[in-house]
Design a protein around this motif. Structure first.
Motif, short mmCIF file in Angstrom:
data_model
loop_
_atom_site.label_atom_id
_atom_site.label_comp_id
_atom_site.label_asym_id
_atom_site.label_seq_id
_atom_site.Cartn_x
_atom_site.Cartn_y
_atom_site.Cartn_z
N MET A 1 54.60 29.48 50.34
CA MET A 1 54.93 30.90 50.48
C MET A 1 56.04 31.31 49.52
O MET A 1 56.20 32.50 49.23
N THR A 2 56.84 30.36 49.06
CA THR A 2 57.97 30.68 48.21
C THR A 2 57.47 31.33 46.91
O THR A 2 56.69 30.72 46.18
N GLU B 1 56.89 21.91 49.29
CA GLU B 1 55.59 22.11 48.69
C GLU B 1 55.72 22.87 47.37
O GLU B 1 56.71 23.59 47.17
N PRO B 2 54.73 22.74 46.46
CA PRO B 2 54.76 23.58 45.25
C PRO B 2 54.77 25.05 45.64
O PRO B 2 54.10 25.46 46.59
N THR C 1 59.40 35.09 50.19
CA THR C 1 58.27 35.45 49.33
C THR C 1 58.69 36.21 48.09
O THR C 1 57.84 36.61 47.30
N GLY C 2 60.00 36.42 47.91
CA GLY C 2 60.47 37.05 46.69
C GLY C 2 61.27 38.31 46.94
O GLY C 2 61.99 38.43 47.93
N ARG D 1 69.43 29.83 55.27
CA ARG D 1 68.07 30.33 55.07
C ARG D 1 68.11 31.83 54.85
O ARG D 1 68.76 32.56 55.59
N PHE D 2 67.44 32.27 53.80
CA PHE D 2 67.25 33.71 53.65
C PHE D 2 65.84 33.95 53.13
O PHE D 2 65.32 33.21 52.31
N ASP D 3 65.21 34.99 53.66
CA ASP D 3 63.77 35.18 53.49
C ASP D 3 63.40 36.30 52.53
O ASP D 3 62.21 36.63 52.41
#
Length: 1589
Positions: free
Chosen positions: A830-831, A853-854, A769-770, A730-732
């Motif tokens: 959130m992605t 989720e989309p 979130t980018g 996981r990386f945010d």
């Protein structure tokens, strides 16, 4: 007391041992207690409450714990108190009566007829009251036999008098005796004969029988029917059979009960002598259970619908009947009004039909009727104007409408008249001002005068203010005239349409073709001022200004009072209906249903003019700002043709006036964002308001230092090794490539090296979130081979007008994960941004499976541009991404996952899929390894020659090629046969077996396997297989059998299917039980069963083989004597199936039936037999040998991984019937029937499950998967766990009863408390608490039930955490604590901000009040307005509320803030403002806004409630929690269960306060947006002032 040492005994016993506390020097024998217990066990109607009592008392006597009492009356009193307390049943009494002579009263039916008639006449009274209301009083309810015997006399003297009345008062206030058979007899007279009704079920304990009571199909005389109203009167004296009648008619919704709660008696009570003593015990020997509710009226009594004291019940019933008699007339009157006047004619039929079909059976007052009718109308009409209200002060019919103003003809008087209606001025800045206080019906003379008075003076002004702050209405006809002055004469404009239902006319109002005065035109700005007083036509004008986009509305929300309705009082009632008869339809075809006009700028009315000048100044530069936004879009947006289109739309909207609602930079940003996104379809376009330059304009990535690298990796990355060698990463945030290079060595070592050798990898992007896109190519490269390079995507940059192909990189640091291992990516809403690009790339190239989720639909690169030199900024995507596969531009609507699940479930779903895929791969490799190594595949040799002999060792390649070849040949065959034929086409060099073996195996499975749905297409596959002439060559037969077993099991996913090679196999015939002498039968039973009675009278029964019905019948008498007779008296049973691996299917219903009732029969299982293609349903058995264990005593079934077959079925049936709790391990997952078949003439055999169980409750089966326990523990711990559960369940009734008592006695709302207590007892009686397995599950269920029954989140179980001792803080520590507890700020325009998240106790706050004032209060005291933030305030003590409220009111007048009712003390306390405070008050003049959320609770709600109720603050945010005043903690008896019970509530005399419902805000917005909304409102209200030091 020694009782405390006996905690393992049952609760009833413990309570009865209360007598241990009495003096001990006496001689009376304790055997009396045992005899009493025996009578109770044999006669008490709730035997389940007595389990273990007799044995426990004997044990207590033997240990000397029951001390003897010499005085017999004292002993009787003690025993009564003990047994009543133990069983919570006041009907149980013990008496000492040395001279008592039992008298057996004769049955009524045996009396002479004359005596019977006298008796009935003395116990029955009838009358006809005014308004044809029948009155029937029955003091003794006669049985059916007596009633039939006196049928004609009863009809003539009683029933015929009241049968034809219009309604009936049925008086049971004095009814204390009766016969049970009279219940259905009476109720039948109040029901219809067409469908018989099951009205009651009575269980008789002495006979252990149950009798159902139904209405009677044929009765003497006329029925009263079910249409006429029946009122039943009850009192505290109403008992027994009368209660059964009242309860049944109430629950059938056939009668309304009025009076007092009844006695809570019994259907049958007996007085029984205790042995040969002079002691007697009175015992309820039968009980009633309503089939409607599953509950009873016994003990608790019948609660009336309308509570009044008994002596007032008749008067209340009469008034209630008068109300109910008026219902048809009221409904008809309302229907007439709607039919005649309601303006939405298309909705009228549905409204009238609903009114006609509405059930008013629960209506007990005019107010109830009004509420019910209003609910009905609102449900269908959805029109807030159409209302029905209870209005006791309402005097006469009212018709809202314009007053008939007469306009003077005299010119002088006309001008004077106009002066009373309006005022005209020219304000500084050449701003015109006209104030209309009333709109009057127009005429030619009036229009001419108005032109001179208004439009001539204003014609050359720059802008115009129309002041409607004092306008309360008038005539709608004048609206078109005024609006025509505000339009250009060259264009015809439709303003609005009026539909008049009474006149049945539709009138369109457009620009007038000719007007008298000079036209003001459509180019100059119009500002309309409103207030809370603006009403009726004034509101219509403001509404039209907005809908026509002709101006800006500034001020307060208008009153919401429309003049288009008529209000009628329904004759003879206090009910009034308001019916809208006019529809006002705007130029867009929308119906305006009132509700007040919300201004574009919400400000205080008195400050509205000042704000006009600010907004007008802002509007001057509006065009350039909109044009500037369009220019930026044209210059920078990635898709140029879209940018051109959007820019033109923005300018067009401004020209059409659609930006007149914009009043500041913030609202402009919001409107521009909406228009940009709507027109372009791109939600990434965004305009925002920012007082300082955003960092993104000049932000560059910062290269971390060596010391920072470790911290960055720990913060951004999380890794884990999941079961099955599955990696998790996981990386945010997506870091910049330069940052990645800087942290690369450390990242490889601490993160990548730990997951590189996993078999599959899950990459979690749900919280990413980018960030930067520069590292995406490098990241992607790790999941592809080095050669060839892969085209990932192409990027078009609008700024440079270049197209760049993005490729994988040839070299990476560390090892690649490669292109073959499974890869899953998890996403959420959130992605975004660069994380989406990575995800979409991997999806586009089919390299990963996306689960979740989309994604949000962000952009690869968005830059922020300032609009002019203002505080507005535009975020514009300047790059477009094109697919490497299709060459088309990627959509910016987000990435759709392959597998759509909620984000929080994505990881578990991905794990399950991966585990399944990896397992199948391992199974396939295992089969192929056994088959293909080390022998040579003929396809390898054919295709590769000698080289193939080397390459065959890389058997995966070979086997896959073999499968591919076979897939082409056998494309239409079933998977099962195909897998067998793969093996059949492999050539070896030793023993040979005919190919018919495979066909025969498949045929056996097809004809006998219990799940044929898995074998669809098998027949065709067999035909294909029969043409295969290949020879199976294997080293030996056992190897072939093992290979075939693996293939079959894997393909069908059933490990029970087996192929074996057994040349010496002789089928065994199961022996039948031969006739055996009794001693041998006893030995057989003792070897297969184990029996024990554990401490606490808990039965233990272990069965290792389940007998079939036939065998059970043979050994039945012995089973009863040796086993069942010992188990039957136990209070609970532990049924041990941990070692049960065999049994007969007919034993399933036989065993299950002993744990259910005889009636009704229950469908417990269905067995499908494949060879016969039949399904046999299994039901519980109506007749059994010996007594049943019953359906109420606790049963725990123990299981282990060795529990198999029929034992699993028994456990599964009992579990899903909710009859037993399963404790232990998941069972084996066997089968109800397995057969072994010989394969042709060979020595191969196929073991096949030929039958399967299908549970009718779940529709599923336990086979293969096993039975999952309710409480999962190791098998060796199961018995101890079961004992703990049973001991806990023995305490549950006392806990629930104690909880109910505490709630009834202490809950703040007495009626609700009584209702919750009664329903809680009903739930206990219905068995909903029978399945608790731990203290935690008991507390969880009790809390859930209490909150469901009461609607109060604070009524729940709690822990008894002791309060911490008070801390001795120094002044310095207090200051630091206060700084942490409070947050203050002063925003722009001198707006104060105060946040605190807990209220303190007054006595604790009082000593430090001065410190709080100095360090908190004084920081916000001198602000011009204040925001109090309670969004995270969870409450606390309410003792400081009055003091805090006082700061917001003046000292000259003491105000009652609230009245608090304390249930515990029965007192009412007035909360008042305090005359003296520490520090200075904020006062009552300055504005206050309070912010709330769904978390705002308790004391915080009380403060919000007071401030809202007194109009002292505006509330913004979300509806509050609806909690309670701080609850008190109560211990339930002597247990370790504690209840949190609110005991105080706010004043609800004027309607519900806030408890349980919460407080709705004036302006509802999400909590996280509440502060910005509040600041926006205050910024509009407050003039900008220069800050002075």
């Amino acid at each position: 007391m020694k009782i405390l040492e006996m905690a393992h005994m049952t609760v009833p016993l413990l309570m009865m041992l209360f007598l241990c506390t009495l003096s001990s020097n006496s001689s009376f024998q304790p055997a009396l207690v045992l005899e009493m217990a025996k009578i109770l066990l044999e006669n008490y109607c709730f035997p389940e409450n007595l389990v273990g009592m007799q044995e426990a008392i004997q044990q207590a006597i033997n240990s000397g714990e029951i001390l003897q009492i010499s005085d017999r009356k004292t002993l009787a009193t003690v025993l009564t108190a003990g047994v009543q307390g133990a069983l919570n049943d006041p009907r149980l009494t013990i008496s000492y009566e040395p001279n008592f002579v039992p008298v057996m009263p004769p049955t009524l039916s045996s009396l002479p007829k004359e005596q019977l008639i006298r008796l009935v006449k003395n116990s029955v009274k009838s009358d006809i009251l005014e308004n044809n209301v029948g009155y029937l009083r029955i003091d003794r309810i006669v049985g059916e036999e007596t009633a039939v015997k006196l049928g004609s006399q009863l009809m003539e003297s009683i029933w015929d008098k009241i049968a034809h009345t219009s309604s009936l008062i049925f008086d049971l206030r004095y009814s204390t005796a009766g016969e049970l058979s009279g219940v259905p007899f009476i109720i039948s007279y109040f029901s219809d004969p067409e469908s018989l009704i099951h009205i009651d079920t009575v269980y008789d304990r002495p006979s252990n029988s149950t009798k159902e009571l139904w209405t009677i199909p044929s009765i003497v005389g006329e029925r009263y029917g079910k249409e006429k109203d029946v009122i039943i009167l009850t009192s505290r004296r109403t008992t027994g059979t009368a209660e059964a009648v009242a309860y049944a008619l109430k629950k059938l919704r056939r009668a309304i009960t009025v009076g007092e709660r009844s006695a809570g008696g019994s259907v049958k009570v007996q007085k029984i002598r205790i042995a040969q003593s002079k002691f007697y015990i009175t015992v309820p020997v039968a009980r009633s259970v309503s089939p409607i509710t599953g509950q009873s009226w016994e003990v608790t009594g019948v609660s009336p619908n309308v509570h009044v004291i008994a002596k007032e019940a008749v008067a209340k019933a009469k008034s209630l009947l008068a109300i109910r008699n008026s219902i048809p007339k009221v409904v008809q009157s309302i229907s007439d009004k709607i039919n005649r006047f309601y303006t939405f004619t298309e909705r009228v039929p549905a409204l009238l039909q609903l009114l006609e079909s509405t059930d008013f059976v629960s209506v007990v007052s005019e107010e109830d009727l009004a509420i019910r009718l209003n609910q009905v109308l609102q449900t269908v009409s959805e029109d807030p104007r159409l209302t029905i209200k209870y209005m006791p002060e309402y005097a006469a019919n009212v018709e809202e409408g314009p007053e008939d103003d007469r306009v003077p003809d005299d010119p002088g008087l006309l001008m004077e008249y106009i002066d009373t209606l309006l005022k005209v001025e020219i304000l500084p800045g050449n701003t015109g001002y006209v104030r209309f206080d009333k709109f009057v019906k127009s005429s030619a003379k009036l229009e001419e005068a108005m032109a001179k008075k208004v439009w001539v003076p204003l014609k050359d002004t720059a802008n115009l203010i129309i002041d409607l702050r004092y306008n309360t209405g008038g005539s709608s006809t004048s609206l078109a005239i005024i609006l025509s002055y505000l339009q250009d004469t060259s264009q015809k404009q439709h303003f609005f349409t009026i539909y008049d239902r009474i006149q049945n006319s539709t009138t369109e109002h457009n620009t007038l073709p000719k007007i008298t005065g000079p036209v003001y035109g459509s180019k100059r700005e119009i500002y309309v001022l409103t207030s809370y007083y603006t009403a009726s036509v004034g509101e219509e004008f403001a509404y039209l200004i907005q809908s026509l986009h002709r101006g800006t509305v500034i001020g307060e929300i208008t009153s919401g009072t429309l003049m288009h309705s008529k209000t009628f009082k329904i004759e003879g009632t206090n009910i009034a209906i308001t019916v809208p008869f006019i529809n006002f339809i705007d130029n867009n075809g929308e119906f305006w249903l009132g509700g007040g006009v919300v201004p574009d700028a919400i400000v205080l009315a008195e400050e509205a003019v000042d704000h006009v000048h600010e907004i007008a100044e802002f509007h001057k530069g509006l065009n350039s700002l909109i044009q500037g936004a369009g220019d930026l879009l044209e210059d920078h947006y990635a898709i140029h043709e879209v940018a051109l289109k959007v820019s033109k739309v923005l300018v067009s909207k401004w020209a059409d006036g659609l930006y007149r609602s914009v009043v500041d930079f913030e609202s402009l940003a919001s409107q521009l964002t909406a228009d940009l996104q709507e027109t372009s379809g791109d939600h990434r376009l965004h305009v925002f308001h920012c007082d300082v330059e955003p960092e993104s304009l000049h932000e560059l990535p910062k290269i971390p230092t060596a010391e920072e690298v470790g911290y960055i990796i720990d913060a951004l990355f999380k890794i884990e090794l999941l079961p099955g060698n599955i990696g998790y990463l996981r990386f945010d945030m997506m870091a910049d490539i330069e940052v990645v290079k800087a942290i690369g060595p450390h990242l490889i070592k601490s993160v990548w090296s730990k997951i590189i050798n996993t078999d599959a990898l899950i990459i979690d992007m749900r919280y990413n979130t980018g960030g930067y896109s520069t590292a995406i190519p490098l990241l992607c490269s790790y999941f592809f081979d080095a050669e060839p390079l892969h085209h990932l995507y192409s990027v078009f940059d609008r700024t440079t007008t270049t197209m760049t192909e993005v490729m994988t990189v040839p070299q990476v640091r560390g090892q690649r994960y490669g292109s073959s291992k499974e890869l899953f990516i998890l996403t959420s809403h959130m992605t975004g941004s660069a994380a989406e690009v990575f995800t979409r790339t991997m999806k586009d190239l089919n390299r990963a499976t996306i689960v979740g989720e989309p994604t949000t639909g962000g952009s690869l690169s968005s830059r922020t541009y300032q609009i002019g030199d203002t505080v507005l900024y535009a975020s514009i995507p300047n790059q477009a991404v094109f697919s490497a596969i299709t060459g088309k531009m990627w959509s910016f609507s987000g990435v759709e996952p392959h597998i759509a699940v909620q984000a929080n479930e994505a990881l578990s779903v991905a794990q399950k899929i991966l585990e399944s895929r990896l397992l199948k791969r391992v199974q396939l490799m295992s089969v192929l390894t056994k088959t293909l190594q080390p022998k040579q595949c003929h396809l390898t040799e054919d295709l590769f020659g000698e080289r193939g002999l080397v390459q065959q060792r890389a058997f995966c390649v070979c086997s896959l090629f073999c499968q591919a070849e076979l897939a082409k040949k056998m494309a239409k065959t079933l998977v099962l046969v195909a897998s067998l034929l793969i093996l059949g086409n492999v050539f070896f060099s030793h023993a040979s077996f005919p190919p018919s073996v495979i066909v025969d195996i498949a045929t056996i499975i097809l004809n006998n396997y219990c799940s044929p749905e898995k074998l669809v297409g098998m027949k065709e596959a067999i035909e294909a297989a029969s043409s295969n002439t290949g020879i199976l060559n294997m080293p030996d037969a056992e190897t072939l059998a093992n290979v075939l077993s693996s293939g079959v099991q894997h393909t069908v996913s059933d490990p029970r299917l087996k192929v074996s090679y057994q040349p010496n196999y002789v089928p065994a015939v199961p022996p039948k039980l031969p006739p055996l002498p009794p001693e041998q039968l006893i030995a057989v039973i003792q070897n297969s069963m184990k029996l024990d009675i554990l401490e606490g009278n808990i039965g233990y029964l272990r069965i290792d083989h389940i007998l079939g019905e036939e065998a059970a019948e043979k050994v039945g008498p012995l089973l009863l004597d040796l086993v069942w007779s010992k188990i039957l008296p136990t209070s609970a049973l532990i049924f041990d199936l941990r070692y049960t691996g065999s049994g007969e299917v007919t034993g399933i219903p036989y065993i299950v039936s002993y744990f259910t009732e005889a009636e009704p029969l229950i469908h417990i299982d269905s067995i499908y037999d494949r060879p016969s293609n039949t399904t046999t349903p299994f039901f519980t058995m109506p007749d059994l040998l010996g007594q049943r264990y019953g359906a109420t005593k606790s049963i725990i079934v123990l299981t282990s991984k060795n529990t198999k077959g029929i034992a699993e079925d028994v456990a599964y049936c009992l579990q899903n019937l909710k009859r037993a709790t399963i404790v232990g391990e998941k069972t084996a997952g066997g089968s109800v029937k397995i057969d072994k078949f010989k394969v042709g003439d060979s020595d191969f055999y196929v073991t096949v499950p030929t039958a399967k169980s299908i549970n009718p409750i779940t529709g599923s089966t336990w086979e293969i998967t096993g039975v999952t326990p309710d409480v999962e523990v190791n098998a060796e711990d199961a018995l101890a766990t079961a004992i703990k559960i049973i001991n806990l369940r023995a305490k549950v009734p006392a806990i629930i009863e104690g909880s109910a008592t505490l709630i009834a006695d202490n809950y703040a709302f007495e009626n609700i408390g009584a209702d919750v207590a009664a329903k809680l007892k009903e739930q206990l009686a219905s068995g909903t608490y029978n399945m608790v397995v731990s203290k935690q599950s008991l507390e969880s269920k009790l809390s859930a039930d209490l909150q469901t029954l009461s609607g109060d989140k604070s009524l729940k179980t709690t822990s008894n955490t002791p309060a911490l001792p008070p801390m001795d803080y120094t002044p310095e520590m207090y200051i630091e604590l206060i700084k942490v507890s409070f947050h203050t700020d002063v925003f722009e325009n001198n707006i104060g901000y105060l946040r605190f998240d807990m209220f303190g106790d007054f006595e604790e706050v009082k000593p430090i009040a001065q410190v709080i004032v100095e360090h908190v209060w004084n920081k916000v005291l001198n602000t011009d307005a204040l925001i109090v933030d309670l969004r995270n305030n969870l409450g606390g003590p309410t003792t400081a509320i009055a003091g805090f409220c006082s700061y917001f009111f003046d000292a000259d007048k003491q105000i009652v803030l609230d009245k608090l009712y304390d249930r515990s003390s029965g007192t009412i306390t007035e909360l008042q403002t305090l005359p003296e405070l520490t520090g200075v008050r904020y006062g009552s003049k300055k504005s206050v806004i309070i912010l709330t959320s769904g978390a705002t609770a308790g004391a915080a709600e009380e403060f919000v409630y007071i401030m809202k109720k007194l109009g002292r603050a505006m509330i913004i945010g979300e509806t509050t929690a609806g909690a309670s005043h701080p609850p008190k903690t109560f211990q339930v008896g002597e247990t370790d269960i504690f209840l949190s019970i609110p005991t105080v509530h706010s004043d609800n005399s004027a309607g519900p306060a806030w408890e349980g419902a919460g407080i709705a805000p004036h302006i509802p917005v999400p909590a996280d947006g509440a502060l910005d909304t509040a600041k926006g409102i205050f910024n509009k209200h407050l003039a900008v002032k220069e800050t002075t030091s």
